[in-house]
Design a protein around this motif. Structure first.
Motif, short mmCIF file in Angstrom:
data_model
loop_
_atom_site.label_atom_id
_atom_site.label_comp_id
_atom_site.label_asym_id
_atom_site.label_seq_id
_atom_site.Cartn_x
_atom_site.Cartn_y
_atom_site.Cartn_z
N ARG A 175 0.86 -1.18 0.00
CA ARG A 175 0.00 0.00 0.00
C ARG A 175 0.90 1.24 0.00
NH1 ARG A 175 -2.19 -3.62 3.74
NH2 ARG A 175 -4.25 -4.44 3.14
N VAL A 176 0.89 1.96 -1.11
CA VAL A 176 1.75 3.13 -1.22
C VAL A 176 1.03 4.24 -1.97
CG1 VAL A 176 2.86 2.17 -3.30
CG2 VAL A 176 4.00 3.98 -2.02
N ASN A 177 1.13 5.46 -1.45
CA ASN A 177 0.56 6.64 -2.09
C ASN A 177 1.52 7.79 -1.84
OD1 ASN A 177 -0.87 8.96 -2.81
ND2 ASN A 177 -2.85 8.07 -2.24
N ALA A 178 2.32 8.09 -2.85
CA ALA A 178 3.36 9.12 -2.69
C ALA A 178 2.78 10.50 -2.50
CB ALA A 178 4.29 9.10 -3.91
N LEU A 179 1.54 10.72 -2.93
CA LEU A 179 0.93 12.04 -2.83
C LEU A 179 0.36 12.32 -1.45
CD1 LEU A 179 -0.86 12.28 -6.31
CD2 LEU A 179 1.43 13.06 -5.65
N THR A 180 0.08 11.25 -0.69
CA THR A 180 -0.45 11.45 0.67
C THR A 180 0.56 11.04 1.74
OG1 THR A 180 -1.45 9.23 0.75
CG2 THR A 180 -2.80 11.03 -0.15
N GLY A 181 1.69 10.47 1.32
CA GLY A 181 2.72 10.09 2.28
C GLY A 181 2.51 8.74 2.92
N ALA A 182 1.78 7.85 2.24
CA ALA A 182 1.50 6.54 2.80
C ALA A 182 2.38 5.47 2.17
CB ALA A 182 0.03 6.18 2.58
N ALA A 229 -6.23 9.37 -12.23
CA ALA A 229 -5.71 9.03 -13.55
C ALA A 229 -4.70 7.89 -13.46
CB ALA A 229 -5.07 10.26 -14.19
N ALA A 230 -3.79 7.96 -12.48
CA ALA A 230 -2.79 6.90 -12.32
C ALA A 230 -3.46 5.59 -11.93
CB ALA A 230 -1.75 7.31 -11.28
N GLY A 231 -4.53 5.69 -11.13
CA GLY A 231 -5.26 4.49 -10.73
C GLY A 231 -5.98 3.84 -11.90
N LEU A 232 -6.53 4.66 -12.77
CA LEU A 232 -7.19 4.12 -13.96
C LEU A 232 -6.19 3.40 -14.87
CD1 LEU A 232 -9.61 7.06 -14.86
CD2 LEU A 232 -10.25 4.80 -13.99
N ALA A 272 1.56 9.21 -11.16
CA ALA A 272 0.87 10.17 -10.29
C ALA A 272 1.76 11.36 -9.98
CB ALA A 272 0.43 9.48 -9.00
N LEU A 273 3.03 11.11 -9.69
CA LEU A 273 3.96 12.20 -9.40
C LEU A 273 4.20 13.06 -10.63
CD1 LEU A 273 6.53 10.31 -7.17
CD2 LEU A 273 5.17 12.28 -6.47
N HIS A 274 4.30 12.43 -11.79
CA HIS A 274 4.51 13.18 -13.02
C HIS A 274 3.34 14.12 -13.28
CE1 HIS A 274 5.79 14.05 -17.14
NE2 HIS A 274 4.54 13.80 -17.52
N LEU A 275 2.12 13.61 -13.13
CA LEU A 275 0.93 14.43 -13.38
C LEU A 275 0.81 15.56 -12.37
CD1 LEU A 275 -1.65 11.59 -14.16
CD2 LEU A 275 -0.59 13.15 -15.80
N SER A 276 1.13 15.27 -11.12
CA SER A 276 0.99 16.26 -10.06
C SER A 276 2.12 17.28 -10.05
CB SER A 276 0.90 15.56 -8.71
OG SER A 276 0.93 16.49 -7.65
N GLN A 277 3.37 16.79 -10.03
CA GLN A 277 4.52 17.66 -9.84
C GLN A 277 5.02 18.30 -11.14
OE1 GLN A 277 5.47 18.21 -6.61
NE2 GLN A 277 3.70 16.93 -6.18
N ARG A 278 4.93 17.58 -12.23
CA ARG A 278 5.46 18.10 -13.49
C ARG A 278 4.39 18.85 -14.29
NH1 ARG A 278 9.76 16.16 -16.32
NH2 ARG A 278 10.64 15.76 -14.27
N PRO A 317 -4.18 18.61 -10.07
CA PRO A 317 -4.51 18.45 -8.66
C PRO A 317 -4.20 17.02 -8.22
CG PRO A 317 -6.28 19.56 -9.82
CD PRO A 317 -5.32 19.09 -10.88
N ASP A 318 -3.78 16.88 -6.97
CA ASP A 318 -3.39 15.56 -6.49
C ASP A 318 -4.49 14.52 -6.68
OD1 ASP A 318 -0.99 16.61 -5.80
OD2 ASP A 318 -1.22 16.39 -3.63
N ARG A 319 -5.73 14.90 -6.42
CA ARG A 319 -6.84 13.95 -6.55
C ARG A 319 -6.98 13.49 -8.00
NH1 ARG A 319 -11.21 12.00 -3.97
NH2 ARG A 319 -13.12 11.67 -5.17
N THR A 320 -6.86 14.45 -8.91
CA THR A 320 -6.96 14.11 -10.33
C THR A 320 -5.81 13.19 -10.76
OG1 THR A 320 -8.03 16.22 -10.80
CG2 THR A 320 -7.05 15.06 -12.68
#
Length: 284
Positions: A181-188, A243-246, A226-232, A236-239
């Motif tokens: 279980r890993v989520n780099a955008l929420t720190g998990a 997208a990465a989940g899909l 997810a990091l590419h879409l958010s940081q680059r 928005p983190d949720r978006t």
């Protein structure tokens, strides 16, 4: 935190994410011998070295304070000559070569280096041991040498032990025994490694776990996107998460389902470092 990238390609896109860049002049190799020159590249009084396939899910400043005052800090555990353990070769033989009864079995994906004479001596000794690699009976790695057993022997000669910080500092999924279980955008980041729950600040996607096509690399591909879409791209983190989940969610679910049923990863590389395969190949 000031960050430096060490690379042989100073024009690569990754340089834009770093404060400074150090060019490797000697050229890259397919094996890990370049790591044995880390002391010559470490740019700070205290340098926290990370492999490029490590992903920070939380701020890593606290990681510095987890280590003791050793000149070189490595994460792992000490193994003794009488444990009849195999790690790139016979541990008892490596202990004899180091003149000790123990060896710091470590993962070199994270190393804390202090700019001291002792640090230089450790890495200089490790480089010397390259010439004895075959004589020591060590397994080949990517058709060449592995840095970890040589570094371990050099550390043992200096009386430097491995530090059991896997649960908090840095862990690989190698030996995973429960869902990841890993989520780099929420720190998990939580998973069971050899039956022990870990929650590291850095997850090191070593071996097949950074694969671009194997099931074991699904979580790495998802978090990277997810990091590419958010940081680059500024999504928005949720978006970015959706997208990465899909794109990779089904693969991640399949991986975790496999773990629940079988108890180990598909094409689990857990035994890469303990069995004699010729040659040992690790996908990146």
């Amino acid at each position: 935190m000031h960050r430096t990238l060490v690379t042989d390609d100073v024009r690569c896109v990754a340089t834009k994410a770093y404060d400074s860049v150090i060019k490797i002049e000697t050229g890259q190799s397919d094996d890990c011998r370049l790591k044995l020159s880390l002391d010559t590249y470490a740019p700070y009084p205290r340098t926290l070295y990370l492999d490029a396939d490590a992903l920070a899910v939380r701020p890593i400043e606290p990681v510095f304070d987890l280590f003791d005052s050793s000149d070189v800090g490595v994460v792992g555990r000490d193994v003794t000559a009488d444990q009849d353990e195999i790690w790139y070769g016979d541990v008892a033989s490596m202990c004899r070569a180091a003149g000790t009864g123990w060896l710091p079995k470590c993962n070199s994906g994270l190393i804390l280096l202090h700019a001291t004479d002792a640090t230089g001596q450790v890495f200089a000794r490790a480089r010397e041991l390259v010439n004895q690699y075959s004589e020591l009976g060590l397994h080949t790695f990517r058709g060449g040498i592995a840095d970890e057993p040589l570094l371990a022997m050099a550390l043992a000669e200096q009386g430097i032990h491995a530090q059991d910080l896997t649960a908090l500092a840095s862990a690989t999924p190698i030996g995973i025994s429960g869902p990841l279980r890993v989520n780099a955008l929420t720190g998990a980041c939580t998973f069971a490694k050899q039956g022990i729950e870990v929650e590291p600040a850095l997850i090191h996607f070593a071996a097949d776990y950074s694969s671009d096509y194997r099931l074991a690399g699904a979580h790495y591909r998802r978090e990277r996107l997810a990091l590419h879409l958010s940081q680059r791209l500024g999504a928005p983190d949720r978006t970015a998460r959706i997208a990465a989940g899909l794109r990779y969610g089904l693969q991640c679910a399949a991986f975790n389902t496999w773990i629940r049923i079988v108890g180990r990863a598909p094409r689990d590389p857990s035994d890469f470092f303990s069995t004699a395969k010729q040659p040992l190949e690790v996908s990146q």
